[in-house]
Write an enzyme that holds these catalytic residues in place. Structure first.
Site, mmCIF file in Angstrom:
data_model
loop_
_atom_site.group_PDB
_atom_site.id
_atom_site.type_symbol
_atom_site.label_atom_id
_atom_site.label_comp_id
_atom_site.label_asym_id
_atom_site.label_seq_id
_atom_site.Cartn_x
_atom_site.Cartn_y
_atom_site.Cartn_z
ATOM 1 N N GLN A 184 77.811 8.277 -50.752
ATOM 2 C CA GLN A 184 79.119 8.422 -50.125
ATOM 3 C C GLN A 184 79.834 7.063 -50.190
ATOM 4 O O GLN A 184 79.423 6.106 -49.505
ATOM 5 C CB GLN A 184 78.907 8.882 -48.673
ATOM 6 C CG GLN A 184 80.130 8.888 -47.790
ATOM 7 C CD GLN A 184 81.107 10.016 -48.151
ATOM 8 O OE1 GLN A 184 80.719 11.065 -48.643
ATOM 9 N NE2 GLN A 184 82.381 9.762 -47.915
ATOM 10 N N ALA B 200 62.283 -3.207 -26.357
ATOM 11 C CA ALA B 200 62.853 -1.918 -25.929
ATOM 12 C C ALA B 200 64.224 -1.748 -26.566
ATOM 13 O O ALA B 200 65.221 -1.506 -25.888
ATOM 14 C CB ALA B 200 62.953 -1.877 -24.405
ATOM 15 N N CYS C 252 70.436 -3.803 -40.395
ATOM 16 C CA CYS C 252 69.274 -4.027 -41.265
ATOM 17 C C CYS C 252 69.531 -4.191 -42.755
ATOM 18 O O CYS C 252 68.881 -5.019 -43.385
ATOM 19 C CB CYS C 252 68.263 -2.927 -41.037
ATOM 20 S SG CYS C 252 67.527 -3.076 -39.398
ATOM 21 N N GLU D 55 59.208 1.084 -39.608
ATOM 22 C CA GLU D 55 59.957 2.239 -39.110
ATOM 23 C C GLU D 55 61.086 2.582 -40.079
ATOM 24 O O GLU D 55 61.773 1.695 -40.573
ATOM 25 C CB GLU D 55 60.525 1.912 -37.712
ATOM 26 C CG GLU D 55 61.233 3.062 -37.049
ATOM 27 C CD GLU D 55 60.414 4.350 -37.112
ATOM 28 O OE1 GLU D 55 59.297 4.382 -36.576
ATOM 29 O OE2 GLU D 55 60.891 5.323 -37.727
ATOM 30 N N GLU E 4 69.875 5.008 -37.300
ATOM 31 C CA GLU E 4 70.581 5.184 -36.037
ATOM 32 C C GLU E 4 71.512 6.393 -36.138
ATOM 33 O O GLU E 4 72.043 6.699 -37.208
ATOM 34 C CB GLU E 4 71.336 3.903 -35.680
ATOM 35 C CG GLU E 4 70.365 2.820 -35.257
ATOM 36 C CD GLU E 4 71.030 1.495 -34.951
ATOM 37 O OE1 GLU E 4 72.186 1.483 -34.490
ATOM 38 O OE2 GLU E 4 70.384 0.458 -35.175
#
Ligand code: NAD
Ligand code: UGA
Length: 464
Positions: A266, A11, A275, A160, A164
Site C-alpha cells: 500500500q 509494560a 520499529c 515479537e 500495533e
C-alpha cells in the site's frame, strides 16, 4: 517442572498485550508485568489502559487481579518467576559510538543487571525485545559474571512479531513464534518450556525453534523486508505520478503473483512506527561493523526512500498552495503512525506538521486516539523544533474533524482511520477557504467524489 510463574520486565506496547494474552490462555500461570514507570503501571491498573489496542481492554478485564498483575515491584516479580521476559525498549542510540544507528541496549542491560542482583534460583531469561544479533551473549555475560552459587540461567531469544492496532489478534493467531536457544540439554529443555506456554493456544507447527543468533537476526530481517516492500511500492508511486500509471493498479497486478503476494504494497506518505526505521538502522550498523558496506548501503536505501517519500508529499502540498503557506490554515487528519493505535512514534504526520509549520502555516489537528499532550510533546521537543513557543501558537488540536477543518485552505490525510472515509466532505467544503485542497497521503478517499464537490485533490501514485 513446568512454568508456574512468569514475570515480564517492560509494560509497553509489547510486554502489556503479550502477557495479557499469555494470562488469558494460561490460567494456571501467574503473570506479572513489571515496569520502572509508576505512571505506566498505574494506568495498566486503571480503567484507561496506557495503550489503545482493539480487544485489549476485554482481555485485561478478564485476567487482571486473577492471574495477571501489573507492578512496580520489579525485585519481587523476579524473585517469584521461573521465566522472565525482557521486553524493554531498545531505541536508536542518540549519543556516542553508533549514534543515530546502533540500538541502545542500556535498558536491556539494566534489566539483566536487576535479574542478576535479585535471582536466588534458576531462571529462564527470554529476550523479547528486538536486539542486535548476538545480544543474548551480552545478557549471558552480565548474568554469569554476577552469578550466585546454585543459580543457573538459560537465555532464549523469542522476538515479537505483533503489529500495533492488531496486537491482540496477531498474538492469538500468530503466523509463527520463533524461539532460539542453546543446543545443549539444558538449552533444549528451556526451549521446550517456552514452547509449552505458546502451545496453550497455537499449534506446534507454528512454533519454530532454531539457534539463538538466527532467531535474533530473523526479527531484524522480517522488519527490514516488510519495510523494503513499502519503500519499493513508494518508489514506484513516484514513477506513476510522472507517467500517468496508477500505483494501486500496479500494486494489484504485482501482488496477484503468488510469489510476491498482495500484503504491504500500500503506497503511502511513508512508513512510521517505533520499529521499522530503528531496526533497519540497527541492521545497517551491524553490517558496517561486520565490514559489509555493500549490504549496509542496500538496506540504508530503504530508509532513504522513506525520507524521499515524506519529502515528496510535503513538497507537493507546498507547491500546490502557490508555493507559500504563510498565514494559511491547514487541517491534518490523523496523527498516529497508522490506524487503530494512539502511538505516534516516528509518525509521518510529525514530518508533515513540522514542514508545514516551517513554511509558516498554522495547523489544526484531529486524531481520534492521540492525546493533545502527546501531539504537543511530538511537535515541540528539541529534536523537532528550536523555538517551541513559535510552533505552539500555530498549533491547535481538536476533538472533531469538522471544527478542525473549518476555515482551512487545505486538508492533509496522514493516517488511514476508517472514519475519515465517511466524513461529510460536502459540509466540510462549505466551511473551508477556496480554492479548497485535499492531500490524501493514505489513498483512502473517493477522489472523484471530492473533485465533483469542488476540491482540488492530490494523492500518492496517481495523477488526478
Ligand atoms: P515501550 O517503550 O512501549 O515499553 C518499554 C517499557 O520498558 C517502558 O515502559 C519502560 O519504562 C520499561 N523499562 C525500561 N527498562 C526497564 C527495566 N529495567 N525494568 C522494567 N521495565 C523497564 O516499548 P515497546 O514498543 O513495548 O517495545 C519493546 C521492545 O519490543 C523493543 O525492543 C521493540 O523493538 C520490540 N517490538 C516492538 C513492537 C511494537 O509494536 N511496539 C513489536 C515487536 C517488537
Ligand atoms: C511492524 C511489523 O508489521 C510487525 O510485524 C513488527 O512486530 C513490528 O513492526 C515491530 O517490530 O515493531 P507496526 O510498526 O506496528 O508493525 O505496524 P505496520 O502495520 O507494520 O505498519 C508500519 C508502518 O508502515 C505504518 O506507518 C503503516 O501505515 C505503513 N504501511 C504499512 C504502509 O505505508 N504500507 C503498507 O502496505 C503497510
Amino acid at each position: 517442572m513446568s512454568i508456574k510463574n512468569i514475570c515480564c520486565l517492560g509494560a509497553g506496547y509489547v510486554g502489556g498485550p503479550t502477557c495479557s494474552v499469555i494470562a488469558l490462555k494460561c490460567p494456571e500461570i501467574k503473570v506479572t508485568v513489571a515496569d520502572l514507570s509508576k505512571d505506566r503501571i498505574a494506568q495498566w491498573n486503571s480503567e484507561k489502559l496506557p495503550i489503545y489496542e482493539p480487544g485489549l481492554d476485554d482481555v485485561v478485564r478478564k485476567c487482571r487481579g486473577k492471574n495477571l498483575f501489573f507492578s512496580n515491584n520489579i525485585e519481587e516479580s523476579i524473585l517469584e518467576a521461573d521465566l522472565i521476559f525482557i521486553s524493554v525498549n531498545t531505541p536508536t542510540k542518540i549519543n556516542g559510538n553508533g549514534k543515530g544507528r546502533a540500538a541502545d541496549l542500556k535498558y536491556v542491560e539494566g534489566a539483566a543487571r536487576i535479574i542478576a542482583d535479585v535471582a536466588q534460583n534458576n531462571k529462564i531469561v527470554v529476550e523479547k525485545s528486538t536486539v542486535p544479533v548476538r545480544a543474548a551473549e551480552s545478557i549471558a555475560n552480565i548474568l554469569i559474571a554476577n552469578q550466585k552459587p546454585g543459580v543457573t540461567y538459560q537465555i532464549l531469544s523469542n522476538p515479537e512479531f505483533l503489529a500495533e492496532g492488531t496486537a491482540v489478534n496477531d498474538l492469538l493467531n500468530a503466523d509463527r513464534v520463533l524461539i532460539g536457544g542453546e543446543n545443549t540439554e539444558a538449552g533444549r529443555e528451556a526451549v521446550e518450556k517456552l514452547c509449552s506456554i505458546y502451545e496453550h493456544w497455537l499449534p506446534r507447527k507454528n512454533i519454530v525453534t532454531m539457534n539463538t543468533w538466527s532467531s535474533e537476526l530473523s526479527k531484524l530481517a522480517a522488519n527490514a523486508m516488510l519495510a523494503q516492500r513499502i519503500s519499493s511500492i513508494n518508489s514506484l508511486s513516484a514513477v506513476c505520478e510522472a507517467t500517468g500509471a496508477d500505483v494501486s493498479e500496479v500494486a494489484r497486478a504485482v501482488g496477484l503473483d503468488s510469489r510476491i503476494g498482495s500484503k504491504f504494497l500500500q503506497a503511502s506518505v511513508g512508513f512510521g512506527g517505533s520499529c521499522f526505521q530503528k531496526d533497519i538502522l540497527n541492521l545497517v550498523y551491524i553490517c558496517e561493523c561486520l565490514n559489509l558496506p555493500e549490504v549496509a548501503a542496500y538496506w540504508q536505501q530503504v530508509i532513504d526512500m522513506n525520507e524521499y517519500q515524506k519529502h515528496r508529499f510535503t513538497t507537493k502540498i507546498i507547491e500546490s498552495c502557490f508555493n507559500t503557506l504563510s498565514g494559511k490554515k491547514i487541517c491534518i487528519l490523523g496523527f498516529a503512525f497508522k490506524k487503530n493505535t494512539g502511538d505516534t512514534r516516528e509518525s509521518p504526520a510529525i514530518h508533515v506538521a513540522k514542514t508545514l509549520l516551517d513554511e509558516g502555516a498554522s495547523i489544526k489537528i484531529y486524531d481520534p486516539k492521540v492525546d493533545k499532550e502527546q501531539i504537543d510533546e511530538d511537535l515541540t521537543n528539541p529534536y523537532v523544533c528550536e523555538n517551541p513557543e513559535n510552533y505552539r501558537k500555530r498549533i491547535s488540536i481538536y476533538t472533531d474533524p469538522y471544527t478542525a477543518s473549518k476555515d482551512c485552505h487545505a486538508i492533509v490525510v496522514c493516517t488511514e482511520w476508517d472514519e475519515f472515509v465517511d466524513l461529510d466532505y460536502k459540509k466540510i467544503y462549505g466551511n473551508m477557504m477556496k480554492p479548497a485542497y485535499i492531500f490524501d497521503g493514505r489513498k483512502i478517499l473517493d477522489h472523484q467524489a471530492l473533485i465533483n464537490i469542488g476540491y482540488h485533490v492530490q494523492t500518492i501514485g496517481k495523477r488526478l
